[in-house]
Motif scaffolding. Sequence first.
Motif, PDB file in Angstrom:
ATOM      1  N   LEU A 145       0.933  -1.344  -0.050  1.00  0.00           N
ATOM      2  CA  LEU A 145      -0.084   0.072   0.102  1.00  0.00           C
ATOM      3  C   LEU A 145       0.823   1.414   0.070  1.00  0.00           C
ATOM      4  O   LEU A 145       1.960   1.276   0.250  1.00  0.00           O
ATOM      5  CB  LEU A 145      -1.091   0.127   1.222  1.00  0.00           C
ATOM      6  N   ARG A 146       0.403   2.571  -0.509  1.00  0.00           N
ATOM      7  CA  ARG A 146       1.037   3.770  -0.306  1.00  0.00           C
ATOM      8  C   ARG A 146      -0.038   4.339   0.459  1.00  0.00           C
ATOM      9  O   ARG A 146      -0.913   5.376  -0.105  1.00  0.00           O
ATOM     10  CB  ARG A 146       1.196   4.336  -1.757  1.00  0.00           C
ATOM     11  N   SER A 147       0.067   4.660   1.821  1.00  0.00           N
ATOM     12  CA  SER A 147      -0.850   5.270   2.424  1.00  0.00           C
ATOM     13  C   SER A 147       0.019   5.644   3.785  1.00  0.00           C
ATOM     14  O   SER A 147       1.108   5.145   4.032  1.00  0.00           O
ATOM     15  CB  SER A 147      -1.976   4.376   3.071  1.00  0.00           C
ATOM     16  N   ILE A 148      -0.296   6.854   4.364  1.00  0.00           N
ATOM     17  CA  ILE A 148       0.039   7.204   5.554  1.00  0.00           C
ATOM     18  C   ILE A 148      -0.700   7.006   6.843  1.00  0.00           C
ATOM     19  O   ILE A 148      -1.872   7.289   6.938  1.00  0.00           O
ATOM     20  CB  ILE A 148       0.386   8.810   5.310  1.00  0.00           C
ATOM     21  N   LEU A 149      -0.165   6.437   7.881  1.00  0.00           N
ATOM     22  CA  LEU A 149      -1.019   6.164   9.116  1.00  0.00           C
ATOM     23  C   LEU A 149      -0.776   7.111  10.143  1.00  0.00           C
ATOM     24  O   LEU A 149       0.539   7.282  10.391  1.00  0.00           O
ATOM     25  CB  LEU A 149      -0.733   4.624   9.512  1.00  0.00           C
ATOM     26  N   ILE A 150      -1.905   7.504  11.007  1.00  0.00           N
ATOM     27  CA  ILE A 150      -1.355   8.381  12.116  1.00  0.00           C
ATOM     28  C   ILE A 150      -2.228   7.474  13.336  1.00  0.00           C
ATOM     29  O   ILE A 150      -3.541   7.205  13.082  1.00  0.00           O
ATOM     30  CB  ILE A 150      -1.979   9.616  11.916  1.00  0.00           C
ATOM     31  N   VAL A 151      -1.295   7.123  14.270  1.00  0.00           N
ATOM     32  CA  VAL A 151      -1.871   6.702  15.498  1.00  0.00           C
ATOM     33  C   VAL A 151      -1.287   7.264  16.754  1.00  0.00           C
ATOM     34  O   VAL A 151      -0.164   7.354  16.728  1.00  0.00           O
ATOM     35  CB  VAL A 151      -1.971   5.160  15.460  1.00  0.00           C
ATOM     36  N   ALA A 152      -2.316   7.353  17.687  1.00  0.00           N
ATOM     37  CA  ALA A 152      -1.654   8.021  18.875  1.00  0.00           C
ATOM     38  C   ALA A 152      -1.182   6.953  19.948  1.00  0.00           C
ATOM     39  O   ALA A 152      -1.846   5.937  19.891  1.00  0.00           O
ATOM     40  CB  ALA A 152      -3.067   8.867  19.766  1.00  0.00           C
ATOM     41  N   VAL A 153      -0.392   7.357  20.665  1.00  0.00           N
ATOM     42  CA  VAL A 153       0.316   6.470  21.962  1.00  0.00           C
ATOM     43  C   VAL A 153      -0.377   6.914  23.299  1.00  0.00           C
ATOM     44  O   VAL A 153      -0.024   7.897  23.655  1.00  0.00           O
ATOM     45  CB  VAL A 153       1.566   6.501  22.040  1.00  0.00           C
ATOM     46  N   ALA A 154      -1.173   5.978  23.710  1.00  0.00           N
ATOM     47  CA  ALA A 154      -2.036   6.266  25.333  1.00  0.00           C
ATOM     48  C   ALA A 154      -2.422   7.592  25.094  1.00  0.00           C
ATOM     49  O   ALA A 154      -2.203   8.676  26.015  1.00  0.00           O
ATOM     50  CB  ALA A 154      -0.693   6.181  26.298  1.00  0.00           C
ATOM     51  N   PRO A 155      -3.360   7.819  24.272  1.00  0.00           N
ATOM     52  CA  PRO A 155      -4.299   8.950  24.257  1.00  0.00           C
ATOM     53  C   PRO A 155      -5.041   9.440  25.494  1.00  0.00           C
ATOM     54  O   PRO A 155      -5.586   8.379  25.872  1.00  0.00           O
ATOM     55  CB  PRO A 155      -5.070   9.119  22.949  1.00  0.00           C
ATOM     56  N   HIS A 156      -5.079  10.527  26.097  1.00  0.00           N
ATOM     57  CA  HIS A 156      -5.979  10.893  27.173  1.00  0.00           C
ATOM     58  C   HIS A 156      -7.005  11.847  26.860  1.00  0.00           C
ATOM     59  O   HIS A 156      -6.915  13.218  26.639  1.00  0.00           O
ATOM     60  CB  HIS A 156      -5.233  11.297  28.219  1.00  0.00           C
ATOM     61  N   LEU A 157      -8.162  11.276  26.892  1.00  0.00           N
ATOM     62  CA  LEU A 157      -9.439  12.135  26.515  1.00  0.00           C
ATOM     63  C   LEU A 157      -9.208  12.753  25.215  1.00  0.00           C
ATOM     64  O   LEU A 157      -9.522  13.961  24.940  1.00  0.00           O
ATOM     65  CB  LEU A 157      -9.623  13.146  27.550  1.00  0.00           C
ATOM     66  N   SER A 158      -8.712  12.045  24.198  1.00  0.00           N
ATOM     67  CA  SER A 158      -8.321  12.562  22.739  1.00  0.00           C
ATOM     68  C   SER A 158      -8.581  11.570  21.697  1.00  0.00           C
ATOM     69  O   SER A 158      -9.160  10.290  22.333  1.00  0.00           O
ATOM     70  CB  SER A 158      -7.038  12.875  22.718  1.00  0.00           C
ATOM     71  N   MET A 159      -8.683  11.864  20.575  1.00  0.00           N
ATOM     72  CA  MET A 159      -8.773  10.825  19.483  1.00  0.00           C
ATOM     73  C   MET A 159      -8.146   9.649  19.746  1.00  0.00           C
ATOM     74  O   MET A 159      -6.743   9.511  19.832  1.00  0.00           O
ATOM     75  CB  MET A 159      -8.565  11.335  18.020  1.00  0.00           C
ATOM     76  N   ASP A 160      -8.820   8.755  19.808  1.00  0.00           N
ATOM     77  CA  ASP A 160      -8.051   7.232  20.125  1.00  0.00           C
ATOM     78  C   ASP A 160      -8.206   6.254  18.975  1.00  0.00           C
ATOM     79  O   ASP A 160      -8.157   5.288  19.030  1.00  0.00           O
ATOM     80  CB  ASP A 160      -8.573   6.672  21.216  1.00  0.00           C
ATOM     81  N   ARG A 161      -8.525   6.762  17.717  1.00  0.00           N
ATOM     82  CA  ARG A 161      -8.657   6.177  16.577  1.00  0.00           C
ATOM     83  C   ARG A 161      -7.685   6.364  15.462  1.00  0.00           C
ATOM     84  O   ARG A 161      -7.290   7.495  15.425  1.00  0.00           O
ATOM     85  CB  ARG A 161     -10.173   6.230  15.822  1.00  0.00           C
TER      86      ARG A 161
END
Length: 289
Positions: free
Chosen positions: A197-213
């Motif tokens: 695939l040619r895509s860019i992935l964004i993911v948070a580490v241990a989010p607190h009351l933030s976007m967790d997807r």
Amino acid sequence: MSSPHPLPQRFAIGYHPTMAEAPLVAEAVQQFLERQGYAVVICAPLPSLRQHLQAGQADVLIALGGDGTMLRAGHVCAPLHIPVLGINLGRFGFLMEVRQDEWPRRLPLLLSGQYWLEERMMLTASHLRGEQVLGEWSVLNEVVVCRGQIVRPVRLTATVDGYPLSTYIADGLIVATPTGSTAYALAVGGPIMPPELRSILIVAVAPHLSMDRAVILPPESVVTVTVQSSHQAVMSVDGQPPLPLENDDVVRVQANHNTVQFIRFQDRGYFYRNINAYMELNPAAMDNE
């Protein structure tokens, strides 16, 4: 398997500089190739090969080590359009193609052109302070913007193509390639993405009351991560030592025009077979490769 590729004539063998068995295996591979009549076989620790590769002295790099070795080989070879064959001397070796005990059976396939090239997307990460670019790096796995030694979440604002995405209160934010989706991003609950695939992935580490997807973006996207924290934040590219960030520093991430070419002998469904087997292992408990 696809039709045969051009037959390589000049080889570089790069091995992990601190693995005890690596020079011995590298020498055995070198002798094997020389017995087959190949006169140009350069063998050295991987960091010592850069100048030889940049001088156009090899058609293929054979990398001996673990996944870290494969990442370093990819960084060197991608801008030179030199394909990489990985022989696993580590414990995990998710990126590697050949096990240590099977290379004598696999190398003849390379010499006869019976292989295919798997192209993997790379990213470019830039560190900006105001209008000044303080550094720029090629990325094969991921760039991470995260907290430093103080054990408190950092505030990070992310945009995509100049439009606000989210403000994260989290231990960090990962911007990854599909290759990186099975590395740190997987450990924090991100999706598994096929390597082609040619895509860019964004993911948070241990989010607190933030976007967790996790968010998956098209390759044309430009992602910026702005630090808005009163305490230390750092950035790291492909697991390298962290670099300190100041408040209002920006990390900009976008697709790199280079791709890494991995030599494969298995059929194209190998990734889905291997992912199940490797999911039962715990690479975090293994030695650094």
